[in-house]
Design a protein around this motif. Structure first.
Motif, PDB file in Angstrom:
ATOM      1  N   THR A  10     -30.249  33.158 -52.326  1.00  0.00           N
ATOM      2  CA  THR A  10     -29.212  32.136 -52.385  1.00  0.00           C
ATOM      3  C   THR A  10     -29.808  30.775 -52.043  1.00  0.00           C
ATOM      4  O   THR A  10     -30.706  30.695 -51.219  1.00  0.00           O
ATOM      5  CB  THR A  10     -28.102  32.449 -51.360  1.00  0.00           C
ATOM      6  OG1 THR A  10     -27.757  33.826 -51.465  1.00  0.00           O
ATOM      7  CG2 THR A  10     -26.876  31.586 -51.616  1.00  0.00           C
ATOM      8  N   GLU A  11     -29.285  29.741 -52.655  1.00  0.00           N
ATOM      9  CA  GLU A  11     -29.726  28.393 -52.299  1.00  0.00           C
ATOM     10  C   GLU A  11     -29.133  27.989 -50.962  1.00  0.00           C
ATOM     11  O   GLU A  11     -28.037  28.383 -50.613  1.00  0.00           O
ATOM     12  CB  GLU A  11     -29.292  27.386 -53.371  1.00  0.00           C
ATOM     13  CG  GLU A  11     -30.191  27.387 -54.594  1.00  0.00           C
ATOM     14  CD  GLU A  11     -29.817  26.254 -55.554  1.00  0.00           C
ATOM     15  OE1 GLU A  11     -29.038  25.385 -55.157  1.00  0.00           O
ATOM     16  OE2 GLU A  11     -30.305  26.268 -56.697  1.00  0.00           O
ATOM     17  N   GLY A  12     -29.871  27.178 -50.224  1.00  0.00           N
ATOM     18  CA  GLY A  12     -29.317  26.626 -48.996  1.00  0.00           C
ATOM     19  C   GLY A  12     -29.863  27.266 -47.734  1.00  0.00           C
ATOM     20  O   GLY A  12     -29.929  26.620 -46.698  1.00  0.00           O
ATOM     21  N   THR A  13     -30.243  28.551 -47.820  1.00  0.00           N
ATOM     22  CA  THR A  13     -30.834  29.197 -46.651  1.00  0.00           C
ATOM     23  C   THR A  13     -32.289  29.563 -46.949  1.00  0.00           C
ATOM     24  O   THR A  13     -32.617  29.956 -48.063  1.00  0.00           O
ATOM     25  CB  THR A  13     -30.057  30.460 -46.256  1.00  0.00           C
ATOM     26  OG1 THR A  13     -29.733  31.194 -47.443  1.00  0.00           O
ATOM     27  CG2 THR A  13     -28.766  30.119 -45.545  1.00  0.00           C
ATOM     28  N   PRO A  14     -33.161  29.418 -45.932  1.00  0.00           N
ATOM     29  CA  PRO A  14     -34.584  29.710 -46.106  1.00  0.00           C
ATOM     30  C   PRO A  14     -34.814  31.113 -46.682  1.00  0.00           C
ATOM     31  O   PRO A  14     -34.168  32.075 -46.245  1.00  0.00           O
ATOM     32  CB  PRO A  14     -35.137  29.608 -44.684  1.00  0.00           C
ATOM     33  CG  PRO A  14     -34.220  28.661 -43.994  1.00  0.00           C
ATOM     34  CD  PRO A  14     -32.869  28.917 -44.592  1.00  0.00           C
ATOM     35  N   ILE A  15     -35.752  31.206 -47.626  1.00  0.00           N
ATOM     36  CA  ILE A  15     -35.999  32.482 -48.295  1.00  0.00           C
ATOM     37  C   ILE A  15     -36.521  33.534 -47.310  1.00  0.00           C
ATOM     38  O   ILE A  15     -36.167  34.702 -47.393  1.00  0.00           O
ATOM     39  CB  ILE A  15     -37.010  32.288 -49.442  1.00  0.00           C
ATOM     40  CG1 ILE A  15     -36.453  31.265 -50.445  1.00  0.00           C
ATOM     41  CG2 ILE A  15     -37.278  33.603 -50.147  1.00  0.00           C
ATOM     42  CD1 ILE A  15     -37.364  31.007 -51.615  1.00  0.00           C
ATOM     43  N   TYR A  16     -37.360  33.098 -46.368  1.00  0.00           N
ATOM     44  CA  TYR A  16     -37.929  34.082 -45.444  1.00  0.00           C
ATOM     45  C   TYR A  16     -36.830  34.712 -44.582  1.00  0.00           C
ATOM     46  O   TYR A  16     -36.917  35.880 -44.215  1.00  0.00           O
ATOM     47  CB  TYR A  16     -39.023  33.448 -44.566  1.00  0.00           C
ATOM     48  CG  TYR A  16     -38.521  32.545 -43.480  1.00  0.00           C
ATOM     49  CD1 TYR A  16     -38.321  31.199 -43.709  1.00  0.00           C
ATOM     50  CD2 TYR A  16     -38.247  33.037 -42.210  1.00  0.00           C
ATOM     51  CE1 TYR A  16     -37.859  30.362 -42.719  1.00  0.00           C
ATOM     52  CE2 TYR A  16     -37.798  32.208 -41.205  1.00  0.00           C
ATOM     53  CZ  TYR A  16     -37.595  30.873 -41.461  1.00  0.00           C
ATOM     54  OH  TYR A  16     -37.138  30.056 -40.470  1.00  0.00           O
ATOM     55  N   GLN A  17     -35.785  33.940 -44.293  1.00  0.00           N
ATOM     56  CA  GLN A  17     -34.660  34.497 -43.538  1.00  0.00           C
ATOM     57  C   GLN A  17     -33.878  35.496 -44.378  1.00  0.00           C
ATOM     58  O   GLN A  17     -33.377  36.503 -43.868  1.00  0.00           O
ATOM     59  CB  GLN A  17     -33.732  33.367 -43.075  1.00  0.00           C
ATOM     60  CG  GLN A  17     -34.251  32.604 -41.878  1.00  0.00           C
ATOM     61  CD  GLN A  17     -33.241  31.578 -41.369  1.00  0.00           C
ATOM     62  OE1 GLN A  17     -32.092  31.575 -41.781  1.00  0.00           O
ATOM     63  NE2 GLN A  17     -33.683  30.696 -40.487  1.00  0.00           N
ATOM     64  N   GLN A  18     -33.794  35.219 -45.671  1.00  0.00           N
ATOM     65  CA  GLN A  18     -33.065  36.120 -46.559  1.00  0.00           C
ATOM     66  C   GLN A  18     -33.811  37.438 -46.727  1.00  0.00           C
ATOM     67  O   GLN A  18     -33.192  38.503 -46.822  1.00  0.00           O
ATOM     68  CB  GLN A  18     -32.844  35.451 -47.915  1.00  0.00           C
ATOM     69  CG  GLN A  18     -31.964  34.219 -47.830  1.00  0.00           C
ATOM     70  CD  GLN A  18     -31.632  33.638 -49.201  1.00  0.00           C
ATOM     71  OE1 GLN A  18     -31.210  34.351 -50.098  1.00  0.00           O
ATOM     72  NE2 GLN A  18     -31.847  32.344 -49.372  1.00  0.00           N
ATOM     73  N   ILE A  19     -35.142  37.359 -46.768  1.00  0.00           N
ATOM     74  CA  ILE A  19     -35.939  38.581 -46.843  1.00  0.00           C
ATOM     75  C   ILE A  19     -35.733  39.406 -45.570  1.00  0.00           C
ATOM     76  O   ILE A  19     -35.544  40.622 -45.610  1.00  0.00           O
ATOM     77  CB  ILE A  19     -37.427  38.253 -47.029  1.00  0.00           C
ATOM     78  CG1 ILE A  19     -37.645  37.570 -48.387  1.00  0.00           C
ATOM     79  CG2 ILE A  19     -38.288  39.505 -46.906  1.00  0.00           C
ATOM     80  CD1 ILE A  19     -39.062  37.093 -48.628  1.00  0.00           C
ATOM     81  N   LEU A  20     -35.744  38.717 -44.427  1.00  0.00           N
ATOM     82  CA  LEU A  20     -35.509  39.364 -43.143  1.00  0.00           C
ATOM     83  C   LEU A  20     -34.177  40.108 -43.145  1.00  0.00           C
ATOM     84  O   LEU A  20     -34.101  41.286 -42.775  1.00  0.00           O
ATOM     85  CB  LEU A  20     -35.505  38.295 -42.043  1.00  0.00           C
ATOM     86  CG  LEU A  20     -36.380  38.533 -40.826  1.00  0.00           C
ATOM     87  CD1 LEU A  20     -37.839  38.341 -41.213  1.00  0.00           C
ATOM     88  CD2 LEU A  20     -36.008  37.570 -39.711  1.00  0.00           C
ATOM     89  N   LEU A  21     -33.134  39.409 -43.581  1.00  0.00           N
ATOM     90  CA  LEU A  21     -31.802  39.994 -43.590  1.00  0.00           C
ATOM     91  C   LEU A  21     -31.712  41.156 -44.567  1.00  0.00           C
ATOM     92  O   LEU A  21     -31.048  42.155 -44.293  1.00  0.00           O
ATOM     93  CB  LEU A  21     -30.767  38.923 -43.963  1.00  0.00           C
ATOM     94  CG  LEU A  21     -30.082  38.214 -42.807  1.00  0.00           C
ATOM     95  CD1 LEU A  21     -29.020  37.265 -43.322  1.00  0.00           C
ATOM     96  CD2 LEU A  21     -29.461  39.223 -41.856  1.00  0.00           C
ATOM     97  N   TYR A  22     -32.382  41.009 -45.694  1.00  0.00           N
ATOM     98  CA  TYR A  22     -32.350  42.064 -46.712  1.00  0.00           C
ATOM     99  C   TYR A  22     -32.901  43.377 -46.144  1.00  0.00           C
ATOM    100  O   TYR A  22     -32.331  44.458 -46.339  1.00  0.00           O
ATOM    101  CB  TYR A  22     -33.157  41.632 -47.931  1.00  0.00           C
ATOM    102  CG  TYR A  22     -33.180  42.637 -49.053  1.00  0.00           C
ATOM    103  CD1 TYR A  22     -32.117  42.734 -49.946  1.00  0.00           C
ATOM    104  CD2 TYR A  22     -34.262  43.497 -49.224  1.00  0.00           C
ATOM    105  CE1 TYR A  22     -32.132  43.657 -50.978  1.00  0.00           C
ATOM    106  CE2 TYR A  22     -34.288  44.421 -50.255  1.00  0.00           C
ATOM    107  CZ  TYR A  22     -33.224  44.498 -51.129  1.00  0.00           C
ATOM    108  OH  TYR A  22     -33.248  45.415 -52.146  1.00  0.00           O
TER     109      TYR A  22
END
Lengths: 127, 127
Positions: A10-22
């Motif tokens: 998603t746009e707007g949140t850091p990609i590394y955080q999204q990987i973490l959450l995933y």
DNA sequence: GCAACTGTACTAGTCGTATAATACAGTCAA
DNA sequence: TTGACTGTATTATACGACTAGTACAGTTGC
């Protein structure tokens, strides 16, 4: 091998955080299990179309939280147990619920209406 | 005059976006109405302990979306009507619901469990 | 052993967020 | 009218996220 087929950045949140959450959400769901292999930094970055360093940052944080183990030359693997998963549930799930409840209340939505909205929009979401 | 008493900034998301959301959610809730005056850029920045330019950026975006009107020397005022509010509901509320449903499904939560969690945690949240 | 993979580390650059300081013009009440 | 407010604009600086390129060491399968 853990797949990233369902990963939609998603746009707007850091990609590394999204990987973490995933990864964390997968562990909570049980689709990601102890001992599962992660794709290599290079492969995953190519797959997602992002920089290897961004993946490395996410994996480094997972290792700092003791959710994966890494050693040079071998693929990283998940290191999960019941206690860690329970902790993740408290950390991720609880926070998600808390923030949505706060947002909905700020918009003047009643509890009954919130339940109705969530229920109605459940089907439409793609996992 | 619109107050920011209930504004609690969160780490991780840009402050100007949070200001934007705060106003939009207030408009959806009906606590912020057409014609309501906003605090001045300088006053609000001092109140929130942030830089005036950050507030200016948020207000500029609100004006670009035609949700406020500004003119030099006078305080900015809300310019709302039924159509704009309906559009905000669709934009903000729908997106909030959609994202939480997706997140919960990613964690393997069933619809019934999601409703139970939301209901149980409704009281604990402070508006 | 060797080649192809793996993790790890480092430097340099771009871009967006936010801060800091300053300037100028319009409004409004005393 | 004057002074204190208002909105608006500009430049400079700092920091984190992300990209880009490179380098080195360990593992694995042939």
């Amino acid at each position: 091998m853990i797949t990233f087929d369902a990963f939609k950045p998603t746009e707007g949140t850091p990609i590394y955080q999204q990987i973490l959450l995933y990864i964390k959400r997968g562990a909570i769901a049980g689709t990601i299990r102890n001992g599962d292999e992660l794709p290599s930094r290079r492969v995953l970055s190519a797959l997602l179309g992002i920089n290897p360093n961004t993946v490395q940052k996410a994996f480094k944080m997972l290792e700092d939280e003791a959710l994966i183990e890494s050693q040079a030359g071998a693929k990283s693997t998940m290191t999960l147990d019941g206690e860690k998963i329970a902790k993740l549930r408290e950390e991720v799930l609880r926070e998600d619920i808390r923030s949505i409840a706060t947002a909905l209340r700020q918009m003047g939505i009643s509890r009954e209406e919130a339940i109705r909205l969530l229920s109605e929009n459940w089907e439409e979401t793609e996992s």
